[in-house]
Design an enzyme around this catalytic site. Structure first.
Site, short mmCIF file in Angstrom:
data_model
loop_
_atom_site.label_atom_id
_atom_site.label_comp_id
_atom_site.label_asym_id
_atom_site.label_seq_id
_atom_site.Cartn_x
_atom_site.Cartn_y
_atom_site.Cartn_z
N TYR A 1 -15.02 10.04 -1.22
CA TYR A 1 -13.73 9.80 -2.09
C TYR A 1 -13.87 10.49 -3.41
CZ TYR A 1 -12.26 5.80 0.46
OH TYR A 1 -11.78 4.99 1.46
N ARG B 1 0.89 -1.11 -0.20
CA ARG B 1 -0.12 0.01 0.13
C ARG B 1 0.80 1.49 -0.18
NH1 ARG B 1 -4.91 1.89 4.12
NH2 ARG B 1 -4.90 4.05 3.46
N ASN C 1 -10.65 -4.47 -0.45
CA ASN C 1 -10.72 -3.44 -1.44
C ASN C 1 -9.71 -3.74 -2.71
OD1 ASN C 1 -12.13 -1.08 -0.92
ND2 ASN C 1 -11.25 -0.67 0.99
N ARG D 1 -0.57 7.73 4.11
CA ARG D 1 -1.70 7.26 4.88
C ARG D 1 -1.02 5.64 5.47
NH1 ARG D 1 -4.96 7.32 9.03
NH2 ARG D 1 -6.35 5.57 8.94
N CYS E 1 -19.57 -2.07 1.08
CA CYS E 1 -18.44 -1.04 1.51
C CYS E 1 -18.81 -0.34 2.52
CB CYS E 1 -18.16 -0.05 0.44
SG CYS E 1 -17.08 1.27 0.83
N ASP E 2 -18.02 -0.03 3.61
CA ASP E 2 -18.31 0.77 4.89
C ASP E 2 -18.48 2.29 4.83
OD1 ASP E 2 -15.87 1.28 4.92
OD2 ASP E 2 -15.54 0.94 7.00
N HIS F 1 -17.08 3.89 -3.94
CA HIS F 1 -16.16 5.10 -3.68
C HIS F 1 -16.27 6.12 -4.79
CE1 HIS F 1 -13.05 2.90 -0.80
NE2 HIS F 1 -14.25 2.73 -0.51
P1 NAD Z 1 -4.09 -6.01 6.85
O1 NAD Z 1 -2.80 -5.89 6.09
O2 NAD Z 1 -3.95 -5.70 8.51
O3 NAD Z 1 -4.51 -7.47 6.80
C1 NAD Z 1 -4.96 -7.93 5.64
C2 NAD Z 1 -4.53 -9.75 5.91
O4 NAD Z 1 -5.01 -10.26 4.62
C3 NAD Z 1 -3.32 -9.94 6.37
O5 NAD Z 1 -3.17 -10.62 7.47
C4 NAD Z 1 -2.53 -10.55 4.95
O6 NAD Z 1 -1.63 -11.56 5.32
C5 NAD Z 1 -4.03 -11.41 4.55
N1 NAD Z 1 -3.79 -11.79 3.12
C6 NAD Z 1 -3.16 -11.09 2.22
N2 NAD Z 1 -3.42 -11.62 0.95
C7 NAD Z 1 -4.20 -12.75 1.27
C8 NAD Z 1 -4.45 -14.13 0.74
N3 NAD Z 1 -4.40 -14.00 -0.88
N4 NAD Z 1 -5.17 -14.92 1.21
C9 NAD Z 1 -5.45 -14.99 2.39
N5 NAD Z 1 -5.04 -13.82 3.18
C10 NAD Z 1 -4.28 -12.89 2.67
O7 NAD Z 1 -4.93 -5.02 6.26
P2 NAD Z 1 -6.41 -4.28 6.64
O8 NAD Z 1 -6.07 -2.94 6.98
O9 NAD Z 1 -7.09 -4.97 7.93
O10 NAD Z 1 -7.46 -4.47 5.65
C11 NAD Z 1 -7.95 -5.60 5.24
C12 NAD Z 1 -8.89 -5.23 3.76
O11 NAD Z 1 -10.28 -5.00 4.26
C13 NAD Z 1 -8.37 -4.22 2.94
O12 NAD Z 1 -8.53 -4.76 1.52
C14 NAD Z 1 -9.04 -3.00 3.26
O13 NAD Z 1 -9.12 -2.15 2.26
C15 NAD Z 1 -10.36 -3.51 3.53
N6 NAD Z 1 -11.45 -2.57 4.11
C16 NAD Z 1 -12.46 -2.63 3.72
C17 NAD Z 1 -13.44 -1.82 4.53
C18 NAD Z 1 -14.74 -1.92 3.72
O14 NAD Z 1 -15.80 -1.67 4.44
N7 NAD Z 1 -14.92 -2.06 2.49
C19 NAD Z 1 -13.24 -1.39 5.58
C20 NAD Z 1 -11.91 -1.42 5.81
C21 NAD Z 1 -11.09 -2.22 5.47
#
Ligand code: NAD
Length: 440
Positions: free
Chosen positions: A263, A93, A147, A283, A169-170, A200
Site C-alpha cells: 500500500y 466505494r 476497513n 477497482r 489486516c490480511d 496499510h
Molecule cells: P460487501 O459490501 O460485499 O459486504 C459488506 C456487508 O456489510 C454488506 O452486506 C452490507 O450490507 C453490510 N453492512 C454495511 N453496513 C453495515 C452496518 N452498519 N451494520 C451491519 N452490516 C452492514 O463488502 P466486502 O467486499 O465483502 O467487504 C467487507 C469488509 O471487509 C470491507 O470493509 C473490506 O474492506 C473488508 N475486508 C477486510 C480485509 C482485511 O483483512 N482487513 C480483507 C478483505 C475485506
C-alpha cells in the site's frame, strides 16, 4: 473440547461464504456450536445466508445456524464477533475512488481522500457493532477486519477504550505468503518476521526461517527485480493486483534495507497511480462486475438447486488467520501475530497513542505487543504525517468538524494542496450525506 458460538457481522459480504467454508475446514481446532449472520441489509444477507445454510446442512448439521437483522437476536449468546462490514457498500466505494480522480488525486478504498471518506462512514457502523456486543454478549471478543482498519482502530481506541476488539489486516499475511513462495517455503508460518508501521503502511525489518536463517538477502535480491510477483504464475491474481505486487519493486528501492507493504505505493508514487487509473472504471467496478456477481450468482444457484455443487464458492483459506486469532484467545496459544494496537512505547521514538501494526503474542487476555525499538527518520516522518491524518479524521467525526476533515485531507501525502483538498472534501460531503455526521 469447548465449542464456540460466532456471529459474522456483515453477513451479506462477498467474503462470507469463503469464511464459512474456511471455518468448516478449520473446525477441528476451532469447533463451532452456533453460527449466526448479522447485516443491516436483509435482502443482501438472505441470498448469502440461504446458500450457506445448505452448505452447513451438508457438512456440519450439528452447527446451529441462523441469520437476522435484529441486533439482540444476532449478538446474544456469542463468544466471537467476526466483523467485516462495508458501510455504503460498493456503490459508495465507487464514489470514494472516482471523486478524488476528478481532481487528479488517486482514488483508493483505504488510502487518501477515498479512505478518509470510507473511514467517516465506517466509524459509526463499527462502534454500533461494539455496542451490540457489549450489551448482548459482554464476555465476547470482536475480531474486526472491516476497513479502513487504521481509522476504525483509532476510533475504537479513543471512543471505546475498554472494548474487547482486535483489529487485524490480511495484507501482511498475503504478502508473507508471496515471500514464502519466493524463498521456496511452503507456508508463511515457516518464517518469523519483524514488522512495524501503521495499517496499510508498514515495513518488514527481518525475516528468518524457523532455524534462524536470514531470508532477507534472497528476498531483497528478488524483490528488487520482480517485486512480490512469485516465480510460479498465479492465475488467481487479477491484473490490478498484479500491478501492485510488481510495483513493490519501486517502493522497496526507496529503502532497500526493509521490505515494504504494497500500500505504500499510493503514498510514495501517487502520480504513477493517477496516471495508470481509469477515472471511469475503478477497482469497485471490477469487483461489482466480477467477484460480487460471481459470489451472488453462485449463492442463488445453490439455493435454487438445494445443493452446494450447483455453485462455485471458493474457500478463503488465507482467512484462516481469523481462526488463528480466535484460537489464540480461546485456547491461550500465545501465537505471534501482527495486530493493530496502541503503540504504548513499543516503537520508542513514536507517539504512544498512535495505533500501530506490530507483532504481538496473543493469549486469553488479548494481545501482548512486542518491543520494536527506535525506527529511522524516513519511516518516522511518513508515519507521523499519516497517523495525524487518521487522528484528524476521528476528530472530525467526533466534533462534526469541517475544519478537521479539511486538515486531514490536506495532510494526506496523496493530496497536493489545501485548495485541492477543499474541492475534494466538498464533493465528498455531497456524496456522503446519508452516512456522515453533518459537518460545521
Ligand atoms: P460487501 O459490501 O460485499 O459486504 C459488506 C456487508 O456489510 C454488506 O452486506 C452490507 O450490507 C453490510 N453492512 C454495511 N453496513 C453495515 C452496518 N452498519 N451494520 C451491519 N452490516 C452492514 O463488502 P466486502 O467486499 O465483502 O467487504 C467487507 C469488509 O471487509 C470491507 O470493509 C473490506 O474492506 C473488508 N475486508 C477486510 C480485509 C482485511 O483483512 N482487513 C480483507 C478483505 C475485506
Amino acid at each position: 473440547m469447548k465449542k464456540f458460538s460466532v456471529v459474522i457481522a456483515g453477513g451479506g459480504s462477498t467474503f462470507t461464504p469463503g469464511i464459512v467454508l474456511m471455518l468448516l475446514a478449520n473446525r477441528q481446532r476451532f469447533p463451532l456450536r452456533a453460527l449466526k449472520f448479522y447485516d443491516n441489509d436483509a435482502e443482501r444477507q438472505q441470498v448469502i445466508a440461504e446458500a450457506c445454510k445448505i452448505i452447513l446442512k451438508e457438512q456440519a448439521p450439528e452447527i446451529e445456524f441462523s441469520y437476522s437483522t435484529d441486533p439482540q437476536t444476532a449478538f446474544s449468546d456469542v463468544d466471537f464477533v467476526m466483523a467485516h462490514i462495508r458501510v455504503g457498500k460498493y456503490p459508495m466505494r465507487e464514489k470514494d475512488e472516482k471523486i478524488p480522480l476528478r481532481h487528479c488525486v488517486l482514488g483508493q478504498e483505504t488510502c487518501g481522500p477515498g479512505g478518509i471518506a470510507y473511514g467517516m462512514r465506517s466509524i459509526g457502523g463499527v462502534l454500533e457493532l461494539v455496542d451490540y456486543m457489549e450489551k448482548y454478549s459482554p464476555e465476547a471478543w470482536m475480531l474486526n477486519y472491516s476497513n479502513p482498519a487504521a481509522i476504525v482502530a483509532e476510533a475504537t481506541r479513543r471512543l471505546r477504550p475498554q472494548a474487547k476488539i482486535l483489529n487485524i489486516c490480511d495484507m501482511p499475511i498475503g504478502i508473507e505468503g508471496r515471500m514464502a513462495k519466493i524463498v521456496g517455503l511452503e507456508d508463511r508460518k515457516q518464517m518469523r518476521v519483524r514488522y512495524y508501521g501503521l495499517n496499510h503502511f508498514g515495513w518488514w525489518t527481518s525475516i528468518e526461517d524457523l532455524q534462524g536463517n536470514d531470508l532477507m538477502p534472497k528476498l531483497r535480491e528478488y524483490v528488487a527485480k520482480y517485486g512480490y510477483v512469485p516465480p510460479s504464475a498465479d492465475n488467481h491474481t487479477e491484473a490490478s493486483w498484479n500491478d501492485t505486487f510488481a510495483k513493490a519493486k519501486a517502493v522497496q528501492a526507496l529503502d532497500p534495507d526493509t521490505m515494504p507493504n504494497t500500500y505504500l505505493k499510493y503514498y510514495l508514487f501517487p502520480d504513477y497511480v493517477v496516471k495508470h487509473a481509469n477515472p471511469d472504471y475503478t477497482r469497485a467496478n471490477e469487483v461489482m462486475d466480477h467477484r460480487e456477481k460471481q459470489v451472488f450468482n453462485s449463492c442463488r444457484a445453490i439455493t435454487a438447486a438445494g445443493n452446494s455443487s450447483a455453485g462455485e464458492l471458493e474457500i478463503d483459506e488465507h482467512a484462516s488467520y481469523i481462526v488463528d486469532l480466535a484460537t489464540a484467545i480461546a485456547f491461550n496459544t500465545q501465537e505471534r501475530m501482527l495486530l493493530i494496537v496502541p503503540n504504548n512505547g513499543a516503537i520508542h521514538n513514536f507517539d504512544d497513542e498512535a495505533m500501530v501494526e506490530i507483532p504481538c503474542l496473543v493469549g486469553h487476555n488479548g494481545p501482548e505487543p512486542l518491543t520494536v525499538g527506535d525506527i529511522p527518520q524516513f519511516q518516522k516522518g511518513l508515519m507521523s504525517q499519516q497517523v495525524a491524518v487518521e487522528k484528524l479524521v476521528v476528530d472530525a467525526w467526533e466534533q462534526h468538524s469541517y475544519q478537521r476533515l479539511w486538515q486531514a485531507i490536506t495532510l494526506s501525502k496523496t493530496v497536493p494542496s489545501a485548495s485541492v483538498a477543499k474541492a475534494i472534501l466538498d464533493d465528498l460531503i455531497e456524496a456522503n450525506k446519508e452516512y456522515w455526521p453533518e459537518l460545521h
